[in-house]
Design a protein around this motif. Structure first.
Motif, PDB file in Angstrom:
ATOM      1  N   SER A  86     -10.650  13.291   3.724  1.00 57.90           N
ATOM      2  CA  SER A  86     -10.344  12.389   4.840  1.00 57.90           C
ATOM      3  C   SER A  86      -9.515  11.228   4.319  1.00 57.90           C
ATOM      4  CB  SER A  86     -11.628  11.861   5.492  1.00 57.90           C
ATOM      5  OG  SER A  86     -12.387  11.110   4.562  1.00 57.90           O
ATOM      6  N   ASP A  87      -8.771  10.583   5.223  1.00 57.21           N
ATOM      7  CA  ASP A  87      -7.991   9.413   4.855  1.00 57.21           C
ATOM      8  C   ASP A  87      -8.915   8.242   4.530  1.00 57.21           C
ATOM      9  OD1 ASP A  87      -5.602  10.760   5.253  1.00 57.21           O
ATOM     10  OD2 ASP A  87      -5.337  10.043   7.301  1.00 57.21           O
TER      11      ASP A  87
ATOM     12  N   VAL B 208      -5.878   3.105   8.978  1.00 54.03           N
ATOM     13  CA  VAL B 208      -5.649   3.965   7.821  1.00 54.03           C
ATOM     14  C   VAL B 208      -4.869   3.188   6.770  1.00 54.03           C
ATOM     15  CG1 VAL B 208      -4.539   6.061   6.968  1.00 54.03           C
ATOM     16  CG2 VAL B 208      -5.698   6.085   9.186  1.00 54.03           C
TER      17      VAL B 208
ATOM     18  N   ARG C 156      -4.722   4.569   3.426  1.00 49.82           N
ATOM     19  CA  ARG C 156      -4.182   5.609   2.541  1.00 49.82           C
ATOM     20  C   ARG C 156      -4.245   6.926   3.283  1.00 49.82           C
ATOM     21  NH1 ARG C 156      -1.510   9.021   0.169  1.00 49.82           N
ATOM     22  NH2 ARG C 156      -1.813   9.637  -2.023  1.00 49.82           N
ATOM     23  N   SER C 157      -3.058   7.396   3.703  1.00 48.11           N
ATOM     24  CA  SER C 157      -2.960   8.665   4.411  1.00 48.11           C
ATOM     25  C   SER C 157      -2.530   9.745   3.430  1.00 48.11           C
ATOM     26  CB  SER C 157      -1.949   8.569   5.558  1.00 48.11           C
ATOM     27  OG  SER C 157      -1.695   9.861   6.093  1.00 48.11           O
ATOM     28  N   PHE C 158      -3.387  10.722   3.200  1.00 45.10           N
ATOM     29  CA  PHE C 158      -3.055  11.796   2.267  1.00 45.10           C
ATOM     30  C   PHE C 158      -2.077  12.789   2.882  1.00 45.10           C
ATOM     31  CE2 PHE C 158      -7.200  10.182   0.872  1.00 45.10           C
ATOM     32  CZ  PHE C 158      -6.864   9.825  -0.423  1.00 45.10           C
TER      33      PHE C 158
ATOM     34  N   TYR D 224      -5.534   7.970  -5.093  1.00 43.22           N
ATOM     35  CA  TYR D 224      -6.104   7.210  -3.976  1.00 43.22           C
ATOM     36  C   TYR D 224      -5.347   5.906  -3.749  1.00 43.22           C
ATOM     37  CZ  TYR D 224     -10.043  10.069  -2.563  1.00 43.22           C
ATOM     38  OH  TYR D 224     -10.821  11.070  -2.022  1.00 43.22           O
TER      39      TYR D 224
END
Length: 642
Positions: free
Chosen positions: A57-58, A66, A68-70, A113
C-alpha cells in the motif's frame, strides 16, 4: 496543509506546455547510450537480490494524503524515452524497486520508501535499526512491512550513521522516546552528530529549502517528461521530521562496542559526505556498512541545494582506511542508499574505484587550479579517465563531476576567481539590463537566443535569455523560450538534480508552482538547543524594526534546563550562557513548546501568562518589543526569475 493541497491541484490543472525533444537532445542521448556499458547488468542483479516483499500500500501522511506512491515507480519501465538521458533512466529503474530485502541471514534492508535505506540487524533480543529514514510516516510503514515478514521483534537500538535528516528524521516512527529515556533502547551516533544534525540547515534553512525544492523536483509530475529519480533514491517523501537525541556517542579511540549483544566496529569519517559520519563493521556477519561514503553513483562534494563544501581528499582517504581495515574481512558491503554488493573481490573493486574517482577529482582540480584555471574552466576541462568513468557507480546520476570540480576550487580559493572584473560584480537584474542594452535590446537578444537554440547551443541561449528575463521579468516570449531551453537541457542531462532543477525552473518561468510541500519540522524544533534557536532568531532580526532597541532579556526553559542571556543593541542580537549575578531587564520562564509558539507568533504572551504557562519577571514592555523584532523568510522566492 490545505495551502499545499491547493498548490498541488493548481499544478495538475495547468501542466507545462512542453515541447518535443530537439535533434540536439536526441543526439546527446544517443551518444550517451553508445558510450556507456549498458550490457553490464550486475547492478540490476544486486538490486533485486534477496527480495522478500514489495510494498502492499502507499504511504499516507498524518492528514491522509499520499506522501509516497509506489505506482510512480512503474512510470520508469521499458526503454529510455527521448526525454530522459539513458544513464539516468537506468538509475531511475534501479532505485525505484521498493521492498524488503534480505542482505544476509540476520540483516535486512527496506529500500525505496523514501530517499534513503533502512537497515535492520537481528541482535540478541531484538532489532537494531540503522538509519530510520526521513520521516515518521515512511519509517513506520517500512517497519510494518519488515515485521510482517521477519517477525514482530522489538527495536533495541538505533544507529544514526550520519547527521543528514534522511538518516534520522523517521526515528519516532521506529521507537518511542519514552523507551529511550527509560534505557530500553540505545541510540548510537558519531561524535558531533547533534551539533551538525540541528545546526547544519538552521541558519540558512529558508534558502536551502527553496533550492532543495528545485533539486529534488518536489513540484514535478512523475514520468518521462518530469521527475524520474532523485538520483540517490526514488523520491523525497513528505511527512513529519523527528529527532531523538543519541544516548551513546561514538568517539575516536572507542570504536568497538556491544550493541544488543553483538560486536560493532565503528570507523569515524568526519568531513566526508557529512561533517559527522561513520562506517560500521559487523564481524559476526562479515558485513560492512559504508554509510553514505560510497554509493551507486557519484555523490555531491557541494550540493546544489547549498551546504558547506565537503573535502574530496578526506573522503578518498577514509575510503582507503575502510578498504585497509575491513575490505579483506568483508563478504558484503551495504550503504545508506542504493543496494548492497556481494563478494570480496567485487566490493574491494567498488571501494577502490570509487575512492579513486574522488581522489582524481581532488588532485586534478587542484593541479589545474595551480596552473591558473578558475573553477568554471576546471569544470569544463576535467573528465574521469575511462577506467573510472566506465564504472556505473562513478556515473554522475546524483553528483556531477563539473559541479564537484567547482566545489574543490571553492574549498581552496573561494567564489572569487581572481579576475579583477569579477571582484565587485553587478547584481543579476542590473547586469541583465546593461547586457540587453549593449546587445541592442530585447528583440535582438531573442533573435540571438533563437539562433543559438537552433544550433543546439542551449547553454548559451539560456545565458542570453536569463539576462533578458532579469532585465524584463514580464517578457513572456523570453520566459517561454528560456523554459523550453531548460526542458531540453533537462532531458539530456545524466544528473538527476540537474534535471529536476531545470524542469523546476521551467515551471517557475511559466508561472506554475515550483516549490512543493515541506515536511513538518515541529518535532525537530523541540529537540533544537536554545542556543541554536537564538542563532536562528538572530539572522531573522529586522534591522529596521530593531532601530534604537536596547534590550536585556533572560530566557529560562525549565523542562530542558536551559538558560540564556540575550541582548539586542546596535541592531544585533547577541546571546550567551547565563552567568552568576546576571540581572536582565526582563526574564521569561516557560516550557520549550510555549517559547517556540511565542517567538513564532502562535502563542500570545498575555494569554500564556493568564494560563500559567508563561512567567514574566521585570519589564514586560521589553519582552513585547523583543518578540516584534523578527521577520519570517518568504516560503518561496525567485530562482529563475528575479
Amino acid at each position: 496543509m490545505m495551502r499545499l493541497w491547493i498548490l498541488a491541484a493548481l499544478a495538475a490543472a495547468h501542466p507545462a506546455a512542453a515541447e518535443v525533444p530537439s535533434a540536439a537532445t536526441k543526439a546527446a542521448n544517443s551518444a550517451a547510450a553508445a558510450a556507456l556499458p549498458f550490457g553490464d547488468t550486475e547492478d540490476f542483479d544486486f538490486a533485486r537480490r534477496g527480495l522478500l516483499a514489495r510494498p502492499d500500500s502507499d504511504v499516507l501522511g498524518a492528514d491522509g494524503r499520499v506522501i509516497r506512491s509506489f505506482a510512480d515507480d512503474a512510470k520508469v519501465a521499458g526503454p529510455a524515452p527521448d526525454t530522459v538521458n539513458p544513464s539516468l533512466w537506468r538509475n531511475a529503474q534501479l532505485v525505484s524497486g521498493a521492498g524488503l530485502f534480505e542482505v544476509v541471514p540476520g540483516l535486512w534492508q527496506v529500500r525505496g520508501y523514501d530517499l534513503a535505506n533502512m537497515t535492520l540487524i537481528r541482535g540478541r533480543t531484538g532489532l537494531i535499526v540503522v538509519d530510520p529514514l526521513t520521516t515518521v510516516e515512511t519509517a513506520r510503514a517500512a517497519m510494518a512491512l519488515a515485521r510482517r515478514h521477519i517477525g514482530d521483534l522489538p527495536v533495541t537500538a538505533v544507529i544514526y550513521t550520519h547527521s543528514h535528516i534522511d538518516h534520522f528524521g523517521g526515528v519516532r516512527g521506529v521507537v518511542d522516546e519514552a523507551d529511550v529515556k527509560a534505557g530500553k533502547v540505545r541510540i548510537y551516533a558519531p561524535e558531533g552528530f547533534m551539533d551538525h544534525a540541528i545546526s547544519e540547515n538552521v541558519i540558512a534553512g529558508a534558502a536551502m529549502s527553496r533550492r532543495a525544492a528545485f533539486m529534488f523536483g518536489t513540484a514535478l509530475e512523475h514520468g518521462p517528461e518530469g521527475i524520474v529519480s532523485a538520483g540517490i533514491g526514488p523520491v523525497v517523501a513528505g511527512g513529519t521530521y523527528s529527532l531523538i537525541e543519541p544516548t551513546d556517542t561514538v568517539r575516536a579511540g572507542a570504536e568497538t562496542t556491544q550493541v544488543d549483544g553483538m560486536t560493532f566496529e565503528f570507523q569515524l569519517t568526519p568531513g566526508t559526505e557529512a561533517p559527522a559520519e561513520m562506517n560500521v563493521y559487523l564481524p559476526h556477519l562479515r558485513a560492512l556498512c559504508l554509510a553514505e561514503n560510497a554509493n551507486g553513483a557519484m555523490h555531491n562534494v557541494l550540493t546544489p541545494r547549498g551546504a558547506l563544501v565537503r573535502d574530496a581528499k578526506v573522503w578518498a582517504d577514509y575510503l582507503t582506511e575502510a578498504l585497509t581495515r575491513f575490505g579483506g574481512k568483508s563478504d558484503v558491503v551495504f550503504t545508506s542508499h542504493f543496494w548492497p554488493r556481494w563478494g570480496g573481490e567485487t566490493l574491494r573493486r567498488f571501494m577502490a574505484l570509487h575512492r579513486d574517482a574522488y581522489k582524481y577529482l581532488h588532485d586534478q582540480s587542484v593541479r589545474m587550479m595551480n596552473a591558473g584555471l578558475n573553477g568554471n574552466e576546471i569544470a569544463e576541462a576535467i573528465q574521469l579517465p575511462p577506467e573510472l568513468a566506465q564504472a556505473w557507480f562513478n556515473r554522475p546520476n546524483y553528483g556531477s563531476l563539473k559541479f564537484n570540480a567547482r566545489a574543490v576550487y571553492q574549498r581552496y580559493m573561494g567564489h572569487y576567481d581572481g579576475n579583477p572584473a569579477h571582484l565587485d560584480p553587478l547584481p543579476d537584474v542590473e547586469r541583465g539590463k546593461h547586457i540587453v542594452a549593449a546587445i541592442g535590446g530585447a528583440q535582438k537578444v531573442l533573435a540571438e537566443a533563437a539562433k543559438a537554440r537552433k544550433s543546439g547551443d542551449e547553454r548559451w541561449a539560456a545565458e542570453l535569455l536569463s539576462h533578458l528575463v532579469m532585465a524584463e521579468p514580464d517578457n513572456a516570449r523570453a520566459k517561454e523560450m528560456l523554459a523550453a531551453g531548460f526542458e531540453q537541457m533537462a532531458w539530456a542531462t545524466e544528473t538527476a538534480p540537474w534535471r529536476n532543477i531545470y524542469l523546476s525552473g521551467a515551471r517557475e518561468l511559466r508561472g506554475l508552482p515550483a516549490g512543493g510541500g515541506a515536511a513538518n519540522t515541529s518535532e525537530i524544533a523541540m529537540s533544537t538547543p536554545l542556543a541554536d534557536l537564538l542563532d536562528l532568531m538572530a539572522v531573522r532580526l529586522s534591522p529596521e524594526k530593531a532601530a534604537g532597541a536596547d534590550l536585556s532579556i533572560g530566557i529560562t526553559l525549565p523542562d530542558s534546563g536551559e538558560r540564556r542571556l540575550v541582548s539586542v543593541r546596535n541592531r544585533v542580537l547577541v546571546h550567551q550562557a547565563w552567568r552568576e549575578g546576571a540581572a536582565p531587564a526582563v526574564t521569561l520562564t516557560s516550557p520549550r513548546r510555549v517559547f517556540l509558539g511565542l517567538v513564532g507568533g502562535q502563542v500570545k504572551a498575555a494569554e500564556a501568562v493568564q494560563k500559567g504557562i508563561l512567567r514574566i519577571d521585570g519589564d514586560a514592555a521589553q519582552l513585547q518589543r523583543f518578540t516584534g523584532l523578527f521577520e519570517t523568510p518568504p516560503a518561496t522566492f525567485g530562482l529563475a526569475l528575479p
